[in-house]
Design a protein around this motif. Structure first.
Motif, PDB file in Angstrom:
ATOM      1  N   MET A  43       0.967  -1.139   0.025  1.00  0.00           N
ATOM      2  CA  MET A  43       0.130  -0.126   0.027  1.00  0.00           C
ATOM      3  C   MET A  43       0.802   1.370  -0.118  1.00  0.00           C
ATOM      4  O   MET A  43       1.903   1.245   0.567  1.00  0.00           O
ATOM      5  N   VAL A  44       0.303   2.230  -0.446  1.00  0.00           N
ATOM      6  CA  VAL A  44       0.847   3.602  -0.599  1.00  0.00           C
ATOM      7  C   VAL A  44       0.542   4.544   0.796  1.00  0.00           C
ATOM      8  O   VAL A  44      -0.817   4.761   0.931  1.00  0.00           O
ATOM      9  N   ILE A  45       1.603   4.534   1.866  1.00  0.00           N
ATOM     10  CA  ILE A  45       1.104   5.123   3.061  1.00  0.00           C
ATOM     11  C   ILE A  45       0.564   6.362   2.862  1.00  0.00           C
ATOM     12  O   ILE A  45      -0.507   6.599   3.553  1.00  0.00           O
ATOM     13  N   GLU A  46       0.870   7.376   2.069  1.00  0.00           N
ATOM     14  CA  GLU A  46       0.611   8.823   2.040  1.00  0.00           C
ATOM     15  C   GLU A  46      -1.031   8.625   1.379  1.00  0.00           C
ATOM     16  O   GLU A  46      -1.404   9.707   1.652  1.00  0.00           O
ATOM     17  N   ASP A  47      -1.182   7.781   0.715  1.00  0.00           N
ATOM     18  CA  ASP A  47      -2.683   7.904  -0.032  1.00  0.00           C
ATOM     19  C   ASP A  47      -3.843   6.839   0.717  1.00  0.00           C
ATOM     20  O   ASP A  47      -4.807   6.775   0.300  1.00  0.00           O
ATOM     21  N   THR A  48      -3.393   6.247   1.795  1.00  0.00           N
ATOM     22  CA  THR A  48      -4.088   5.195   2.409  1.00  0.00           C
ATOM     23  C   THR A  48      -4.733   5.511   3.757  1.00  0.00           C
ATOM     24  O   THR A  48      -3.600   5.996   4.556  1.00  0.00           O
ATOM     25  N   SER A  49      -5.808   5.801   4.258  1.00  0.00           N
ATOM     26  CA  SER A  49      -6.150   6.173   5.572  1.00  0.00           C
ATOM     27  C   SER A  49      -5.753   5.038   6.606  1.00  0.00           C
ATOM     28  O   SER A  49      -5.578   3.746   5.985  1.00  0.00           O
ATOM     29  N   SER A  50      -5.570   5.269   7.666  1.00  0.00           N
ATOM     30  CA  SER A  50      -5.168   4.575   8.706  1.00  0.00           C
ATOM     31  C   SER A  50      -6.494   3.199   8.906  1.00  0.00           C
ATOM     32  O   SER A  50      -5.899   1.987   9.032  1.00  0.00           O
ATOM     33  N   GLY A  51      -7.676   3.734   8.739  1.00  0.00           N
ATOM     34  CA  GLY A  51      -8.650   2.748   8.929  1.00  0.00           C
ATOM     35  C   GLY A  51      -8.879   1.683   7.627  1.00  0.00           C
ATOM     36  O   GLY A  51      -8.790   0.269   8.110  1.00  0.00           O
ATOM     37  N   LEU A  52      -8.526   2.258   6.442  1.00  0.00           N
ATOM     38  CA  LEU A  52      -8.220   1.331   5.376  1.00  0.00           C
ATOM     39  C   LEU A  52      -6.944   0.709   5.421  1.00  0.00           C
ATOM     40  O   LEU A  52      -7.202  -0.894   5.078  1.00  0.00           O
ATOM     41  N   PHE A  53      -5.927   1.161   5.776  1.00  0.00           N
ATOM     42  CA  PHE A  53      -4.709   0.302   5.660  1.00  0.00           C
ATOM     43  C   PHE A  53      -4.867  -0.772   6.779  1.00  0.00           C
ATOM     44  O   PHE A  53      -4.468  -2.053   6.282  1.00  0.00           O
ATOM     45  N   PHE A  54      -5.361  -0.574   8.057  1.00  0.00           N
ATOM     46  CA  PHE A  54      -5.384  -1.890   9.195  1.00  0.00           C
ATOM     47  C   PHE A  54      -6.476  -2.727   8.714  1.00  0.00           C
ATOM     48  O   PHE A  54      -6.399  -3.861   8.977  1.00  0.00           O
ATOM     49  N   THR A  55      -7.570  -2.383   8.107  1.00  0.00           N
ATOM     50  CA  THR A  55      -8.576  -3.427   7.542  1.00  0.00           C
ATOM     51  C   THR A  55      -8.074  -4.134   6.250  1.00  0.00           C
ATOM     52  O   THR A  55      -8.141  -5.304   6.517  1.00  0.00           O
ATOM     53  N   ARG A  56      -7.249  -3.636   5.460  1.00  0.00           N
ATOM     54  CA  ARG A  56      -6.390  -4.551   4.511  1.00  0.00           C
ATOM     55  C   ARG A  56      -5.505  -5.281   5.219  1.00  0.00           C
ATOM     56  O   ARG A  56      -5.241  -6.379   4.664  1.00  0.00           O
ATOM     57  N   LEU A  57      -4.651  -4.866   6.113  1.00  0.00           N
ATOM     58  CA  LEU A  57      -3.725  -5.508   6.792  1.00  0.00           C
ATOM     59  C   LEU A  57      -4.234  -6.874   7.528  1.00  0.00           C
ATOM     60  O   LEU A  57      -3.831  -7.767   7.482  1.00  0.00           O
ATOM     61  N   LEU A  58      -5.396  -6.549   8.043  1.00  0.00           N
ATOM     62  CA  LEU A  58      -6.091  -7.689   8.911  1.00  0.00           C
ATOM     63  C   LEU A  58      -6.400  -8.954   7.770  1.00  0.00           C
ATOM     64  O   LEU A  58      -6.311 -10.014   7.931  1.00  0.00           O
ATOM     65  N   ALA A  59      -6.792  -8.351   6.639  1.00  0.00           N
ATOM     66  CA  ALA A  59      -7.100  -9.239   5.614  1.00  0.00           C
ATOM     67  C   ALA A  59      -6.131 -10.103   4.861  1.00  0.00           C
ATOM     68  O   ALA A  59      -6.143 -11.102   4.385  1.00  0.00           O
ATOM     69  N   HIS A  60      -4.807  -9.706   5.214  1.00  0.00           N
ATOM     70  CA  HIS A  60      -3.694 -10.401   4.760  1.00  0.00           C
ATOM     71  C   HIS A  60      -3.548 -11.602   5.265  1.00  0.00           C
ATOM     72  O   HIS A  60      -2.702 -12.503   5.022  1.00  0.00           O
ATOM     73  N   PHE A  61      -4.229 -12.155   6.579  1.00  0.00           N
ATOM     74  CA  PHE A  61      -4.087 -13.058   7.253  1.00  0.00           C
ATOM     75  C   PHE A  61      -4.783 -14.232   6.690  1.00  0.00           C
ATOM     76  O   PHE A  61      -4.382 -15.466   6.743  1.00  0.00           O
ATOM     77  N   CYS A  62      -5.824 -14.061   5.698  1.00  0.00           N
ATOM     78  CA  CYS A  62      -6.552 -14.975   5.034  1.00  0.00           C
ATOM     79  C   CYS A  62      -5.891 -15.964   4.316  1.00  0.00           C
ATOM     80  O   CYS A  62      -5.935 -17.174   4.529  1.00  0.00           O
ATOM     81  N   ALA A  63      -5.236 -15.553   3.459  1.00  0.00           N
ATOM     82  CA  ALA A  63      -4.509 -16.585   2.499  1.00  0.00           C
ATOM     83  C   ALA A  63      -3.785 -17.532   3.196  1.00  0.00           C
ATOM     84  O   ALA A  63      -3.652 -18.659   3.077  1.00  0.00           O
ATOM     85  N   PRO A  64      -2.631 -16.864   3.851  1.00  0.00           N
ATOM     86  CA  PRO A  64      -1.343 -17.856   4.122  1.00  0.00           C
ATOM     87  C   PRO A  64      -1.949 -18.860   5.485  1.00  0.00           C
ATOM     88  O   PRO A  64      -1.602 -19.767   5.504  1.00  0.00           O
ATOM     89  N   LYS A 260       1.985   6.515  11.120  1.00  0.00           N
ATOM     90  CA  LYS A 260       2.516   6.365   9.776  1.00  0.00           C
ATOM     91  C   LYS A 260       3.680   5.395   9.681  1.00  0.00           C
ATOM     92  O   LYS A 260       3.882   4.531   8.977  1.00  0.00           O
ATOM     93  N   SER A 261       4.481   5.550  10.940  1.00  0.00           N
ATOM     94  CA  SER A 261       5.787   4.701  10.918  1.00  0.00           C
ATOM     95  C   SER A 261       5.493   3.261  11.002  1.00  0.00           C
ATOM     96  O   SER A 261       5.980   2.263  10.517  1.00  0.00           O
ATOM     97  N   ILE A 262       4.428   3.039  12.056  1.00  0.00           N
ATOM     98  CA  ILE A 262       3.877   1.559  12.191  1.00  0.00           C
ATOM     99  C   ILE A 262       3.147   1.269  11.034  1.00  0.00           C
ATOM    100  O   ILE A 262       3.600   0.043  10.732  1.00  0.00           O
ATOM    101  N   MET A 263       2.608   1.890  10.236  1.00  0.00           N
ATOM    102  CA  MET A 263       2.098   1.231   9.081  1.00  0.00           C
ATOM    103  C   MET A 263       3.043   1.190   7.928  1.00  0.00           C
ATOM    104  O   MET A 263       2.959   0.180   7.431  1.00  0.00           O
TER     105      MET A 263
END
Length: 379
Positions: A43-64, A260-263
């Motif tokens: 994801m592009v940190i500057e263009d992605t809100s924190s809510g959207l970022f962490f929602t997508r990050l949570l979805a990263h768990f699904c496939a693996p 943003k650093s955490i993201m």
């Protein structure tokens, strides 16, 4: 007989699988109702809100997690409780080809109600991985583990390798490692969304870890081993990612805010899944497997229902989202795509859909458990 069948399933595996299915639901709702705020990979940190970022990050768990559990379940099939060991080759081959068939037909149509482009995504990747495991399951389990470990930890070394579309190795490399189009000028466009090589490594590691669930392993010991593996995975991640040593194509950088650093630190590549991505997701998956084995409450029982019929849930939820989205477009929005403004609305929609899907999934799960049909068991 019914009680005996119930006992053959391992609750913690179904509970974890159910959790990732619900998380996946949120991500698929996002793809339909929040497409005006697309996310890149990484994801592009500057263009992605924190809510959207962490929602997508949570979805990263699904496939693996799902692919890993598929490998683990294959070992359990090969080594049934209180029965002689059996070959998993035929089982894996049939299911692998069945999943690919589903991806090419029912699943692809569910995304846009058309076949203009054939997207080979996660179901395809699982199917290919199962077919590879079908053949590799005949070699000693130690070598399966070594090969899986080598792929998962070593595939990032392959990142610089690339082929032009006109070169001989382009199609094979696109399937294995670099996502892209196989064809754009034929009867139908074909795009590899999930390059399969790293996923083959994940399913091999899942199979290798299967003996953790052997009847001779005491639950307390298994839980300790899973916690140890979780700590090891996350420690290696902190070292590799903390100093940008290896395992991710995009280094993390200190940003102008702590958030943003955490993201930036957790901004991992999924296509194909980087080593850091897999250490993060599967590392937490180990912890959850241990945790879910020690709890038995109403919420865990609900999750177990979703995880006991994953393919049924997967297909039905895709078509439910497609149909509801289409109805809203043509009834209240004059043919325009429905767009929600805030991430929390995605979660609200997902909660409603999960409730609607619970009882059909539970009913099908009970039917599947009673049924003697081999085809029904695939769902």
């Amino acid at each position: 007989m019914e009680n005996k069948k119930k006992e053959t399933r391992i609750a913690s595996i179904d509970i974890l699988r159910g959790l990732v299915m619900l998380i996946m639901l949120v991500d698929h709702v996002r793809e339909h109702f929040f497409s005006h705020h697309s996310v890149t990979d990484p994801m592009v940190i500057e263009d992605t809100s924190s809510g959207l970022f962490f929602t997508r990050l949570l979805a990263h768990f699904c496939a693996p997690v799902f692919v890993f559990l598929t490998g683990l379940s294959a070992w359990l099939y090969s080594n049934p409780k209180d029965k002689p060991s059996r070959s998993a080759t035929s089982f894996l081959l049939k299911r692998g080809f069945f999943l690919i068939l589903l991806e090419l037909t029912i699943v692809n149509f569910s995304w846009s109600a058309s076949y203009n482009t054939l997207y080979l995504q996660v179901i395809w990747a699982i199917g290919i991985s199962m077919i590879c495991l079908a053949f590799l399951s005949r070699i000693p389990r130690l070598w399966i583990g070594i090969l899986g470990f080598a792929i998962v930890f070593g595939h990032n070394l392959l990142t610089p390798i690339a082929f032009e579309e006109t070169e001989l190795g382009y199609n094979l490399w696109t399937i294995l490692y670099h996502r892209g189009f196989l064809t754009t000028d034929g009867f139908i466009d074909i795009r590899i969304s999930y390059p399969v090589l790293p996923w083959i490594g994940v399913i091999l590691l899942g199979y290798f870890m299967g003996p953790l669930y052997h009847r001779r392993i005491l639950p307390v010991r298994r839980q300790r081993i899973l916690i140890f593996l979780s700590l090891c995975s996350l420690t290696v991640l902190l070292i590799l990612r903390g100093w940008n040593i290896y395992g991710e194509t995009v280094p993390w950088e200190t940003q102008n805010t702590v958030l943003k650093s955490i993201m930036s630190f957790f901004n991992y590549t999924k296509y194909p899944p980087s080593l850091d991505y897999l250490l993060f997701t599967i590392g937490i998956g180990f912890f959850l497997l241990s945790y879910f084995e020690r709890i038995n409450n109403q919420f865990s029982q609900v999750l177990k229902v979703y995880g006991s019929a994953p393919m049924f849930f997967y297909i039905v939820h895709l078509y439910m989202i497609l149909i509801i989205h289409a109805i809203l477009i043509f009834t209240i929005n004059n043919g325009e795509v429905i767009k929600v403004k805030n991430v929390y609305q995605l979660w609200l929609i997902s909660i409603v859909l999960s409730v609607l899907l619970y009882f059909p999934t539970k009913k099908f799960s009970n039917y599947k458990r009673r049924s003697s049909s081999k085809l029904i068991k695939y769902f």
